[in-house]
Design an enzyme around this catalytic site. Sequence first.
Site, mmCIF file in Angstrom:
data_model
loop_
_atom_site.group_PDB
_atom_site.id
_atom_site.type_symbol
_atom_site.label_atom_id
_atom_site.label_comp_id
_atom_site.label_asym_id
_atom_site.label_seq_id
_atom_site.Cartn_x
_atom_site.Cartn_y
_atom_site.Cartn_z
ATOM 1 N N ASP A 58 -19.284 48.350 49.218
ATOM 2 C CA ASP A 58 -18.174 47.840 50.017
ATOM 3 C C ASP A 58 -17.951 46.398 49.577
ATOM 4 O OD1 ASP A 58 -16.674 46.558 52.130
ATOM 5 O OD2 ASP A 58 -17.235 48.209 53.458
ATOM 6 N N TYR A 150 -0.441 48.153 57.706
ATOM 7 C CA TYR A 150 -0.791 48.295 56.286
ATOM 8 C C TYR A 150 0.046 47.348 55.407
ATOM 9 C CZ TYR A 150 -0.442 50.010 51.541
ATOM 10 O OH TYR A 150 -0.380 50.068 50.167
ATOM 11 N N PHE A 179 6.156 50.744 43.449
ATOM 12 C CA PHE A 179 7.079 51.620 44.168
ATOM 13 C C PHE A 179 6.326 52.941 44.441
ATOM 14 C CE2 PHE A 179 10.928 49.260 44.983
ATOM 15 C CZ PHE A 179 10.512 48.044 44.479
ATOM 16 N N ARG A 291 12.024 60.858 59.628
ATOM 17 C CA ARG A 291 10.723 60.288 60.019
ATOM 18 C C ARG A 291 10.969 58.850 60.464
ATOM 19 N NH1 ARG A 291 6.030 60.303 55.492
ATOM 20 N NH2 ARG A 291 7.498 58.865 54.498
#
Length: 337
Positions: A58, A150, A179, A291
């Site tokens: 990590d 995010y 993209f 959506r």
Amino acid sequence: MKILLTGGAGYIGTHTAVALVEAGHDPVIVDDLSNSSEEAVRRVRELTGRQVPFHELDLRQQDALTAILREEGIEAVIHLAGLKAVGESVAQPLRYYGTNLESTLSLLEAMRASGVERIVFSSTATVYGAHATPPFRESDQAGVDVSHPYGKTKFMIEQILADAAAADPALQATVLRYFNPIGAHPSGRIGEDPAQIPNNLAPFVLQVAVGKLPLVRVFGNDYDTPDGTGLRDYLHVMDLAEGHVAALDRLEPGSRVYNLGSGTATSVLELIESFRRASGQPIPYEVVARRPGDDPATFADASLAAQELGWSAKRSIDEACADSWRWQSQNPRGYAS
Ligand code: NAD
Ligand code: WQD
């Protein structure tokens, strides 16, 4: 150059590792395998014929990371590690801010402690926000109306890098705003391996084509676009991977930002049709409601990367669909196949 590739076991990381070796660089992968598997690293080794070093770690383990940078003799970093699911970031914002920001700060501290001055970072077109009008240019205002944690973590990291480069004249930082990456390595040996039911269009369509999911839900056909469905700038993941190599080769002191996109817009129905042709499989779909949060159209002005990095996307959508169909059909259960 000896390159630390964070998140190198993931979808974009595995392809970038292959592109780095093809360009004569030596990648060293660090990944905690939270969204990937060691089998992906094994396949990278198989494809490159090289024993690419891998450290399961990590990034927040800063001392161990610093030791890796020193012991491996790292000269530059490509930083792809992080959490990337938009919906999950809305439900678990603290986990997203924690992982993405703390990992990056730990990495930058480890780089400083070991004298590494070069970094290329994975950002996203999402940072342009809802107000932006395509084609998006790097000079457009970014970060003002990003609708999910995010995307906000990505924009915050862009700012952290700009501030760090302003404070340290030796730091060389390049931000790449991706993209919509699709496709897979043409060998069919590495590709995208979602752990759950995919949210993104391309992996979802592939799972329908291979018979794992019954049909594609097309989120709205009443947008102001030629066929009413959303337009996106899909680019082949190997083009994207090569964009990292180009960015690495042209790092300079300071911070800069480049779009990595094809500059062309493809609709949801066009992408489904391309997958149908590539797979030879029927791809049933139904049109459902939009959506929430989706933009009608997002695509890049890709000219800055062409001018300054000498990079542009070369592979077609049909090629990307054929390559990802090869991956999906030969590995129907991903790396567990
Ligand atoms: P991925 O999930 O396949 O790869 C990310 C990798 O990072 C995974 O292997 C995961 O195990 C690792 N990781 C996560 N947290 C870590 C930590 N704290 N320490 C070490 N490793 C950690 O995702 P991807 O699609 O390959 O995306 C790579 C990067 O590109 C991400 O930063 C993502 O946000 C960005 N990006 C992706 C897309 C896309 O559509 N795939 C678009 C724009 C930007
Ligand atoms: C593409 C198009 C949908 C699924 C997201 C993130 C972005 C980046 C890439 C990481 C849209 C339509 C989708 C489905 C559909 N990731 N669609 N049915 O939303 O452009 O970008 O992934 O950085 O940050 O926001 O990609 O693949 O989800 O959607 O009709 O089952 O496909 O409406 O028009 P998006 P996507």
